[in-house]
Design an enzyme around this catalytic site. Structure first.
Site, PDB file in Angstrom:
ATOM      1  N   GLU A 221       0.858  -1.174   0.000  1.00 31.72           N
ATOM      2  CA  GLU A 221       0.000   0.000   0.000  1.00 31.72           C
ATOM      3  C   GLU A 221       0.907   1.241   0.000  1.00 31.72           C
ATOM      4  OE1 GLU A 221      -3.516  -0.627   2.005  1.00 31.72           O
ATOM      5  OE2 GLU A 221      -4.267   1.395   1.743  1.00 31.72           O
TER       6      GLU A 221
ATOM      7  N   GLU B 179      -2.487   0.432  13.389  1.00 33.08           N
ATOM      8  CA  GLU B 179      -3.634   0.821  12.571  1.00 33.08           C
ATOM      9  C   GLU B 179      -4.954   0.619  13.324  1.00 33.08           C
ATOM     10  OE1 GLU B 179      -3.866  -1.402   8.920  1.00 33.08           O
ATOM     11  OE2 GLU B 179      -5.207   0.073   8.018  1.00 33.08           O
TER      12      GLU B 179
HETATM   13  C1  BGC Z   1      -5.380   2.707   4.560  1.00 34.72           C
HETATM   14  C2  BGC Z   1      -5.904   3.789   5.433  1.00 34.72           C
HETATM   15  C3  BGC Z   1      -6.820   4.598   4.606  1.00 34.72           C
HETATM   16  C4  BGC Z   1      -7.952   3.674   4.288  1.00 34.72           C
HETATM   17  C5  BGC Z   1      -9.102   4.284   3.614  1.00 34.72           C
HETATM   18  C6  BGC Z   1      -6.514   1.824   4.200  1.00 34.72           C
HETATM   19  O1  BGC Z   1      -6.161   0.757   3.451  1.00 34.72           O
HETATM   20  O2  BGC Z   1      -4.327   2.038   5.122  1.00 34.72           O
HETATM   21  O3  BGC Z   1      -5.168   4.279   6.398  1.00 34.72           O
HETATM   22  O4  BGC Z   1      -7.161   5.817   5.092  1.00 34.72           O
HETATM   23  O5  BGC Z   1      -7.538   2.542   3.601  1.00 34.72           O
HETATM   24  O6  BGC Z   1     -10.144   4.037   4.339  1.00 34.72           O
END
Ligand code: BGC
Length: 725
Positions: A343, A610
């Site tokens: 990501e 997270e």
């Molecule tokens: C990310 C987040 C991001 C989100 C969107 C995720 O996969 O890691 O931090 O804001 O997607 O909702």
């Protein structure tokens, strides 16, 4: 930037995918050189060398921008590097621009995938007044480099014995030079170096080194091995419940460094790749494994550290340290969600949530100037802001509330912390377009017709698949419209423009919000969540803030913990303590059972997670579909530590701490708090300590600034100097 505009774009005549290509040129100098400067950039990430020596200390140059619109050019003074006979080389690897499967998790779109290319100009000024310019072109040599594989997520394979047996001439091709701009952001450089704390043999028999800190960077290692041996380093953030190496949360990112040995001793480190890790696992390692042969190198944008916080509770101090490490790990040219899995993107929501804390912790003015320029460049013609900037997903039809609002929140915070009015002037148009987009998607003042992430990862609606249930999405969206309109109105006023119409529309939306979602100063039962109350209070939407704050306090005390996600968490403690519930705010801060900030600290975290339960009490993990151990969003609580626990507040009418408001909130569970911020005016400091139920305060106001001290409801004006109360 000057002579690079006359240079030619060059690429390899072979298909060069997911590997390093090296362009080079030999040249002689026959006269005395008084100055030499190199301008260079690439599609990919590059390293320049002259006569084998690295030019500059930049890594991952030219950084990550909205490449369609903007590509940074670096300029280096190379005067001291020029000899009589010279070779200049430019190694280019895929990086963000050209890695295959970049953004892969989002539908295998092969977003960045492209061929590598470079452009550069070396300007030599001679003592006789003449100038010679050596530019990239068809006379440059081109060969495959020793990084025989390089990909932003998967890592690299470095073959120490590799030599391209069929080098060729570079291929000149036409590409727009209008995208070239002078470097705007901070350079990315190597920062601290960490030695392994421990060598572990896991229950599975894996050889693992623990660096004691989750970080972003790479490992430098000494290796000999035997000829042809492929030594493999894998990277991981955590060990699993059994103590084995855990990489499932990296999803599709292989995150490996493979070194193909030639039988000679090497000291090696990555040139074009980085990882998010605390642990490494060694495989095919025939050398004896000794700690001194491995060093983790931390890399991030070269930001000056400005903020500090300390208190009598070591757990809170560890939380603060984790927040700092979260920022280091994710401020690598672009503010990213996470540095490890497939990501690593510039998620707008995460950036806006954290920008205030970020701007106290470090000097991020220049860093955000660059990223916000990309945000404006990637804004669509119909006003939406893509979910990630640079916009590698392509234009999005929708803008999610609290993500797209980065367009107002981030520039406004950079203005408040650094008094950068120019940034506000530059941002006005994009703010306007964004609000107009919302208006066309609203009915009777309620933003009702868009797709939203909602209060991402909250605990109201919770099941792992259901990250965005909980608080009503249109409620969140309308609240953010109201908040963004307020910022836009302030921005207009700052630039001397009329804001009456904006305020009028905002007022309409406030009335609609109250009608739709509130009754008697409280959020209606069917919409009641902590986050709904937080927004109505913190964005000044409720017509009875005291009552809504009371409702919030009841919700929190009844369940005993927070339930907020990305939207509610950054303002939760503020909404409580601004309205007389400082004790509840401290209860949340100091709680260490799940869910809370200190739960991760108790579990041994060294960065911010997270999820509130990325790892559970029994060592089991949140779903592998989305579980990062280095996500700074919840680290936004640092702005409460500075602004409320220590009480250092910006006065919006005199930004950049020209006038400071000191209003610390004490709590019997802490005996002291001290915080400082190195501001544009100088050092601002606040300290308090309690002994025998007597609290002493000390405030430091820099030269050229003034402050108001608010203690027990009484205000006192002070000037520069150190003041005790
Ligand atoms: C990310 C987040 C991001 C989100 C969107 C995720 O996969 O890691 O931090 O804001 O997607 O909702």
């Amino acid at each position: 930037m000057k002579n690079i505009l006359n240079a030619q774009w060059i690429k390899s005549p072979k298909v060069a995918v997911d590997r390093e290509v090296v362009f080079s040129k030999e040249f002689k100098v026959e006269k005395e050189v008084v100055s030499a400067s190199l301008e260079a950039t690439a599609l990919g990430v590059y390293l320049a060398r002259i006569n084998g020596e690295r030019v500059g200390d930049f890594i991952f140059s030219p950084g990550w921008t909205s490449y369609k619109h903007r590509l940074q050019v670096d300029t280096y003074d190379v005067t001291e590097m020029i000899k009589d006979k010279n070779t200049i080389t430019l190694g280019v690897a895929p990086g963000w621009k050209a890695s295959n499967y970049f953004g892969r998790h989002w539908g295998d779109r092969q977003l960045g995938f492209n061929e590598l290319a470079a452009i550069c100009a070396l300007t030599l000024e001679y003592a006789d007044g003449e100038t010679e310019i050596i530019t990239s072109g068809g006379d440059w040599k081109c060969e495959n480099g020793k990084n025989v594989y390089s990909n932003i997520y998967n890592g690299y394979i470095y073959s120490s014995a590799y030599k391209d047996i069929s080098p060729s001439q570079a291929l000149v091709f036409e590409k727009d030079r209008n995208i070239l701009i002078d470097r705007q952001g901070e350079k990315v450089v190597e920062q601290e170096r960490l030695s392994p704390k421990e060598i572990i043999i896991t229950p599975k028999g894996e050889t693992v080194l623990d660096f004691g800190q989750n970080l972003t960077g790479y490992v430098e290692f000494k290796i000999k091995g035997s000829k042809g041996e492929r030594a493999v380093i894998s990277h991981a953030e955590v060990l699993d419940a059994e103590g084995n190496f855990y990489t499932a949360n990296l999803r599709g990112a292989k995150a490996q460094a493979v070194f193909v040995c030639d039988g000679k001793e090497h000291i090696h480190k990555a040139e074009y790749n980085f990882y998010g890790f605390r642990y490494i696992r060694l495989e095919n390692w025939s050398d004896e494994v000794k700690k001194e042969n491995f060093t983790a190198i931390v890399v991030h944008s070269d930001l000056k550290r400005t903020g500090s916080f300390e208190c009598s509770d070591e757990r809170v101090n560890k939380l603060f340290s984790n927040i700092i490490w979260g920022q280091k790990g994710n401020f690598l040219d672009v503010p990213t969600d996470c540095p490890q899995r497939d990501e690593r993107l510039g998620w707008t929501g995460d950036a806006q949530v954290f920008v205030k804390a970020a701007s106290y912790n470090y000097d991020v003015e220049r860093f955000f100037i660059k990223w916000l320029a990309d945000l404006r460049a990637d804004q669509t013609g119909w006003g939406t802001i893509p979910h990630v900037i640079p916009a590698v997903f392509g234009p999005d039809d929708d803008s999610s509330a609290a993500w797209a609002d980065a367009v107002t929140i981030c520039p406004w915070q950079i203005y408040l912390t650094y008094a950068n009015k120019a940034l506000i002037e530059e941002s006005l148009e994009s703010m306007k377009k964004y609000l107009e987009f919302i208006e066309t998607h609203s009915r009777n003042g309620i933003w009702s017709n868009s797709w939203h992430f909602g209060d991402w990862l909250n605990l109201d609606g919770s099941s792992p698949e259901d990250c965005s249930k909980g608080t009503e999405k249109n409620l969140i969206a309308t609240a953010y419209y109201i908040y963004s309109s307020e910022i836009y109105a302030k921005a207009l006023a700052l630039c001397g423009e009329d804001n009456a119409e904006v305020l009028e529309k905002r007022e309409k939306s406030i009335l609609a919000f109250r009608r739709e979602y509130m009754a008697d100063g409280r959020i209606k039962p069917e919409y009641t969540t902590q986050t709904a109350c937080v927004l109505a209070v913190h964005f000044g939407i409720s017509d009875d803030i005291a009552e809504t704050a009371k409702q919030l306090n009841e919700l929190v005390t009844e369940c005993g913990h927070l339930k907020t996600g990305f939207v509610g968490t950054p303002y939760l403690l503020h909404a409580l303590s601004d309205n007389g519930y400082a004790k509840t705010a401290y209860d949340l801060l100091l709680r260490e059972e799940y869910p809370s900030w200190l739960f991760s600290v108790k579990m041994g975290a060294t960065t911010i997670w997270e999820h509130w339960d990325s790892m559970r009490e029994d060592g089991s993990m949140w779903d592998t579909s989305m579980n990062s151990f280095n996500h700074y969003a919840y680290g936004s609580v640092a702005d409460w530590l500075y602004g409320d626990a220590a009480g250092i507040k910006i006065d919006e009418s005199k930004p950049a701490f020209e006038h400071i408001v000191f209003a610390p909130l004490t709590d019997g569970r802490l005996t002291y708090v001290k915080a400082s911020i190195e501001t544009r005016k100088g050092l601002v400091k606040s300290e308090w300590k309690t002994e025998n139920s007597n609290t002493e305060y000390e405030f430091t106001v820099p030269e050229g600034a003034t402050a108001t001290v608010i203690l027990d409801g009484k205000s006192t004006e002070i000037g520069a100097g150190v003041h005790k109360f």
